[in-house]
Motif scaffolding. Structure first.
Motif, short mmCIF file in Angstrom:
data_model
loop_
_atom_site.label_atom_id
_atom_site.label_comp_id
_atom_site.label_asym_id
_atom_site.label_seq_id
_atom_site.Cartn_x
_atom_site.Cartn_y
_atom_site.Cartn_z
N TYR A 182 0.82 -1.21 0.00
CA TYR A 182 0.00 0.00 0.00
C TYR A 182 0.86 1.27 0.00
CZ TYR A 182 -4.39 -2.54 0.84
OH TYR A 182 -5.50 -3.34 0.73
N THR A 183 2.03 1.20 0.65
CA THR A 183 2.91 2.37 0.68
C THR A 183 3.38 2.74 -0.73
OG1 THR A 183 3.68 1.81 2.90
CG2 THR A 183 5.06 3.30 1.64
N ALA A 184 3.52 1.73 -1.58
CA ALA A 184 3.97 1.97 -2.95
C ALA A 184 2.88 2.59 -3.81
CB ALA A 184 4.45 0.67 -3.58
N ASP A 185 1.65 2.65 -3.32
CA ASP A 185 0.54 3.24 -4.06
C ASP A 185 0.46 4.73 -3.75
OD1 ASP A 185 -1.69 3.56 -5.62
OD2 ASP A 185 -2.84 1.94 -4.70
N ASP A 186 -0.33 5.45 -4.50
CA ASP A 186 -0.47 6.90 -4.27
C ASP A 186 -1.72 7.23 -3.48
OD1 ASP A 186 -2.34 6.24 -6.13
OD2 ASP A 186 -1.85 7.85 -7.55
N LYS A 187 -2.29 6.22 -2.81
CA LYS A 187 -3.51 6.43 -2.03
C LYS A 187 -3.24 6.14 -0.55
CE LYS A 187 -7.09 4.30 -3.84
NZ LYS A 187 -7.87 3.22 -4.49
N PRO A 188 -3.95 6.81 0.35
CA PRO A 188 -3.84 6.44 1.76
C PRO A 188 -4.45 5.05 1.97
CG PRO A 188 -5.64 7.98 1.46
CD PRO A 188 -4.94 7.89 0.13
N PHE A 189 -4.15 4.44 3.10
CA PHE A 189 -4.66 3.09 3.31
C PHE A 189 -5.14 2.88 4.74
CE2 PHE A 189 -0.04 2.71 4.06
CZ PHE A 189 0.00 2.10 5.31
N PHE A 190 -6.01 1.89 4.86
CA PHE A 190 -6.52 1.44 6.16
C PHE A 190 -6.30 -0.06 6.24
CE2 PHE A 190 -10.14 -0.56 8.43
CZ PHE A 190 -9.90 -0.07 9.70
N ILE A 191 -5.58 -0.51 7.26
CA ILE A 191 -5.32 -1.94 7.48
C ILE A 191 -5.80 -2.31 8.87
CG2 ILE A 191 -3.54 -3.71 7.79
CD1 ILE A 191 -1.89 -2.34 5.66
N ASN A 192 -6.58 -3.38 8.95
CA ASN A 192 -6.97 -3.93 10.25
C ASN A 192 -6.30 -5.29 10.39
OD1 ASN A 192 -8.21 -4.91 12.57
ND2 ASN A 192 -10.20 -4.04 12.06
N TYR A 193 -5.29 -5.35 11.24
CA TYR A 193 -4.61 -6.61 11.54
C TYR A 193 -5.17 -7.16 12.84
CZ TYR A 193 -0.98 -9.74 13.31
OH TYR A 193 -0.31 -10.82 13.84
N PHE A 194 -5.72 -8.37 12.77
CA PHE A 194 -6.36 -8.96 13.95
C PHE A 194 -5.86 -10.39 14.12
CE2 PHE A 194 -10.04 -10.81 16.29
CZ PHE A 194 -9.98 -9.97 17.40
N SER A 195 -5.32 -10.68 15.30
CA SER A 195 -4.63 -11.95 15.55
C SER A 195 -5.32 -12.73 16.66
CB SER A 195 -3.18 -11.64 15.95
OG SER A 195 -2.56 -12.77 16.54
N ALA A 196 -5.13 -14.05 16.64
CA ALA A 196 -5.61 -14.92 17.71
C ALA A 196 -4.53 -15.15 18.76
CB ALA A 196 -6.07 -16.26 17.14
N ALA A 197 -3.52 -14.31 18.79
CA ALA A 197 -2.34 -14.54 19.64
C ALA A 197 -2.69 -14.79 21.10
CB ALA A 197 -1.38 -13.36 19.54
N THR A 198 -3.72 -14.11 21.62
CA THR A 198 -4.05 -14.23 23.05
C THR A 198 -5.39 -14.94 23.28
OG1 THR A 198 -4.95 -11.97 22.95
CG2 THR A 198 -2.70 -12.22 23.73
N HIS A 199 -5.85 -15.69 22.30
CA HIS A 199 -7.14 -16.38 22.40
C HIS A 199 -6.95 -17.76 23.03
CE1 HIS A 199 -10.89 -18.34 21.15
NE2 HIS A 199 -11.37 -17.15 20.87
N VAL A 200 -7.99 -18.22 23.76
CA VAL A 200 -8.02 -19.58 24.26
C VAL A 200 -7.81 -20.54 23.09
CG1 VAL A 200 -10.53 -19.89 24.02
CG2 VAL A 200 -9.33 -21.09 25.84
N PRO A 201 -7.02 -21.59 23.20
CA PRO A 201 -6.46 -22.22 24.40
C PRO A 201 -5.10 -21.69 24.83
CG PRO A 201 -6.07 -23.65 22.54
CD PRO A 201 -6.85 -22.47 22.01
N PHE A 202 -4.75 -20.46 24.41
CA PHE A 202 -3.54 -19.77 24.87
C PHE A 202 -2.26 -20.51 24.49
CE2 PHE A 202 -6.78 -18.82 28.33
CZ PHE A 202 -7.31 -17.74 27.65
#
Length: 708
Positions: free
Chosen positions: A398-418
């Motif tokens: 996205y940085t290489a593009d000429d437009k602003p960007f919105f990224i939602n990074y969502f992880s299971a890093a702290t989800h059960v079963p841990f």
């Protein structure tokens, strides 16, 4: 040695090995059939019998392919070894060599994952954790590295030795063939089985971030970094006794931190939807983690839709916990997330334990992501490193593009079963620990086990060790945050990128009698409270707010920060004025409702309105789509049986429906933070005020109005 005869023998023996080994995996899988996900009635299971057969054959196909390639390489290398001594390769010898090499590679990968990603093994097998402990204690990175490099060295030495042999025409052809085949296999292995690093930061096009429109600077980028089930009290600024989040804490010192941010419903799908729409659950209609297909198109525009229309590139990145970002129609242009985790076809495709375990050993990489995504994204397996890398790659793109960007990074890093990677899962575990929760929370490796054990109490779990595992997960997430923040800096966009650290909900660790999230509103809401750090490089940060805010305020605030109007349907309020003038910060009422209970909760009052366990109220309305949803006949009761509450900086009022009517309880959190003493009789005016507020919110829900 005849080249054609040798290759024919190697191919034939490899074919036999792959068929026999796959047949063994298939037989074991069918004999001990254990599908992931919740059980459903036999009549529904029979409806997908053909699909299950096809899914199992598909897994068998990939098993044959993997075993064939490995055994072919092993037999070919042994044929090269025999060539040195001028011996011919027979079919039995080729079979033995290929089988041994396959067993060697599989055993090595098993040990590798047992050390570095034990969750991958434990969520795919019925082996008791303690049985793996003796083997685990023998493993360390140096030993595995020694074994790996020893094999590489032997193969290299063998090929070099072949080149030193007398050069007859037959030998030259055979050596050239071996060189070619080994090179092809190495290239394929490197491409598919080696996890890729993010794009080099030198390739980031910084010019895009410096562009302006007239005298107006380009709109800022927005990067949201979240993880499922992260408690607010684990951040360093919250005073936790372990330093788990040094990277987030460093960012917080330059940011705006909100110590009391609450979600309206502490379950992933409703919470993410509230965050991205700025609306209460009863308005956006996602009330559980099991929405029907008809509910996936939202009745209002999301933050993502608005940003896309404003010219933003929008992308969602994540592992199995992020499936809702693709399932629900938020409008992301790029989605690198798995398919719906509550879909029966998806769960059937994961196969039974034995074949799933075997394929998992070879699928924790690009090959799995491309060809076996349902195993790559297996629930309970940490993918923090892989998804973090994908996030950084998308930032570079996205940085290489000429437009602003919105990224939602969502992880299971702290989800059960841990479960987490090495060394995080052992970071806080006592040296002499020998219990069943060494690698992850006991017997919670699958959705079905989570459902079945939801009703157990603290005596049934090793809570101190569970907290140790959880803290290791938090630390791993923080390290991924550090890599993403560093990548943003290296790409030269830090001065024009808003960064949000967040979660969808926290977690209860038996403080209020139960574990999980969204099950109770008793106490100080550890599952409804989330961490929230907002970094805006255009504003001077370093300010922490203790005033109550809501996750529904995040979307309108972000739109306000970049100069866009929120839609009329939004329920949240922007807190942008606070960032410039902190004195404007005032308390806000935060409303909450419980999620769909998986079963009867520990500590639930006997007269509470309730409904059957989750396994009984789930249905598949559309057999073709196979999405697991709630049976419509139970929906009114589920909505009616929810606990609800309103709270602000001091007061909290809880609403509990019982068989004898509604029970309201008022708590003064300034003197009773754990909400143990009902003070409704002592503060009648306060009770009346908050009851009116809560009732007004409850009955703004069309379903509750119909039930009234």
């Amino acid at each position: 040695m005849n080249l054609f005869f040798t290759l024919s023998t190697v191919a034939q023996s490899s074919f036999y090995i792959s068929l026999l080994a796959t047949a063994f995996l298939l037989f074991s899988s069918l004999k001990h059939y254990t599908r992931t996900g919740p059980r459903i009635k036999e009549t529904i299971e029979l409806h997908y019998k053909k699909y299950a057969t096809f899914a199992m054959l598909r897994l068998c196909f990939w098993s044959i392919v993997i075993i064939y390639v490995i055994s072919f390489l092993g037999s070919l290398l042994f044929a090269a070894f025999l060539l040195i001594f001028n011996y011919s390769l027979s079919l039995p010898v080729s079979f033995a060599a290929g089988a041994f090499f396959t067993l060697l590679v599989t055993s090595y990968l098993f040990c590798h994952h047992l050390l570095f990603t034990p969750s991958l093994i434990l969520v795919s097998t019925q082996i008791r954790f303690s049985r793996l402990d003796p083997l685990w204690r023998l493993l360390n990175p140096k030993r595995l590295r020694f074994i790996r490099y020893s094999v590489y060295s032997l193969i290299t030495a063998l090929i070099l030795l072949l080149h030193l042999l007398p050069r007859s025409t037959e030998h030259i052809s055979f050596i050239a063939t071996i060189d070619t085949l080994v090179l092809i296999i190495i290239v394929l292995f490197y491409y598919f089985f080696r996890r890729t690093d993010p794009s080099p930061t030198t390739q980031c096009n910084r010019g895009a971030t410096e562009k302006t429109q007239g005298d107006t600077p380009a709109r800022p980028n927005i990067v949201m970094i979240g993880t499922d089930t992260l408690r607010a009290d684990r951040l360093g600024k919250a005073g936790y006794h372990r330093q788990l989040t040094p990277s987030i804490d460093q960012l917080a010192r330059r940011s705006f931190t909100f110590n009391n941010c609450y979600v309206p419903l502490a379950r992933t799908a409703p919470s993410l939807t509230s965050l991205l729409t700025g609306c209460w659950p009863h308005n956006h209609k996602i009330r559980s983690n099991y929405p029907a297909n008809s509910e996936l198109s939202l009745p209002m525009p999301s933050l993502v839709n608005i940003l896309s229309e404003a010219g933003y590139n929008t992308g969602a990145i994540g592992d199995w916990a992020a499936a809702d970002l693709g399932k629900i129609n938020f409008g992301f242009q790029d989605t690198q997330v798995p398919d719906d985790q509550w879909n029966l076809k998806y769960l059937i495709k994961q196969g039974s334990a034995f074949i799933r375990l075997f394929l998992s050993l070879f699928s924790h990489n690009r090959f799995g992501q491309y060809f076996l995504p349902e195993i790559y994204y297996l629930a309970g397996v940490p993918l923090s490193e892989q998804t973090g890398s994908e996030c950084r790659n998308l930032i570079s793109k996205y940085t290489a593009d000429d437009k602003p960007f919105f990224i939602n990074y969502f992880s299971a890093a702290t989800h059960v079963p841990f479960g987490s990677n090495y060394p995080y899962y052992a970071m806080f575990t006592e040296t002499g620990y020998e219990g069943e929760s060494r690698f992850l929370m006991t017997s919670l490796a699958s959705p079905e086990e989570i459902i079945e054990k939801q009703g157990l109490s603290t005596e049934d779990f090793d809570v101190p060790q569970i907290l140790n595992l959880y803290d290791g997960c938090v630390r791993q997430f923080d390290d991924e945050v550090d890599k993403i923040l560093d990548h943003i800096t290296q790409c030269g966009i830090a001065d024009n990128t808003i960064v949000i650290i967040y979660s969808d909900h926290g977690a209860d660790f038996f403080e209020n009698g139960c574990w999980g999230q969204g099950n109770t509103l008793i106490g100080d809401d550890p599952s409804n409270r989330i961490p929230l750090v907002l970094f805006d490089p255009r504003k001077k940060g370093g300010i922490a707010f203790d005033e109550t805010i809501r996750s529904i305020d995040i979307a309108p605030t972000l739109l306000d920060l970049i100069g866009l109007e929120p839609p009329l349907a939004v329920d949240g309020e922007s807190f942008k004025p606070w960032l410039t003038t902190p004195e404007l910060a005032t308390e806000r009422q935060s409303y909450h409702e419980t999620g769909v209970w998986l079963g009867k909760m520990p500590g639930m009052r006997e007269d509470h309105l309730t409904y059957p366990d989750l396994l009984e109220i789930m249905d598949i309305p559309n057999k073709h789509l196979a999405t697991l949803a709630l049976k419509q006949e139970y929906y009114p009761l589920i909505i009616q049986a929810k606990d609800r509450s309103v709270r602000d900086d001091r007061w909290k009022l809880i609403y509990q429906p019982t068989t004898n009517g509604i029970d309201y309880q008022l708590f003064d959190m300034s003197n009773d933070p754990q909400c143990q003493i009902n003070v409704a009789a002592q503060y009648p005016k306060t009770f009346s005020k908050y009851k009116n507020l809560l009732d007004e919110w409850i009955y703004s829900d069309p379903l509750m109005s119909q039930l009234d």
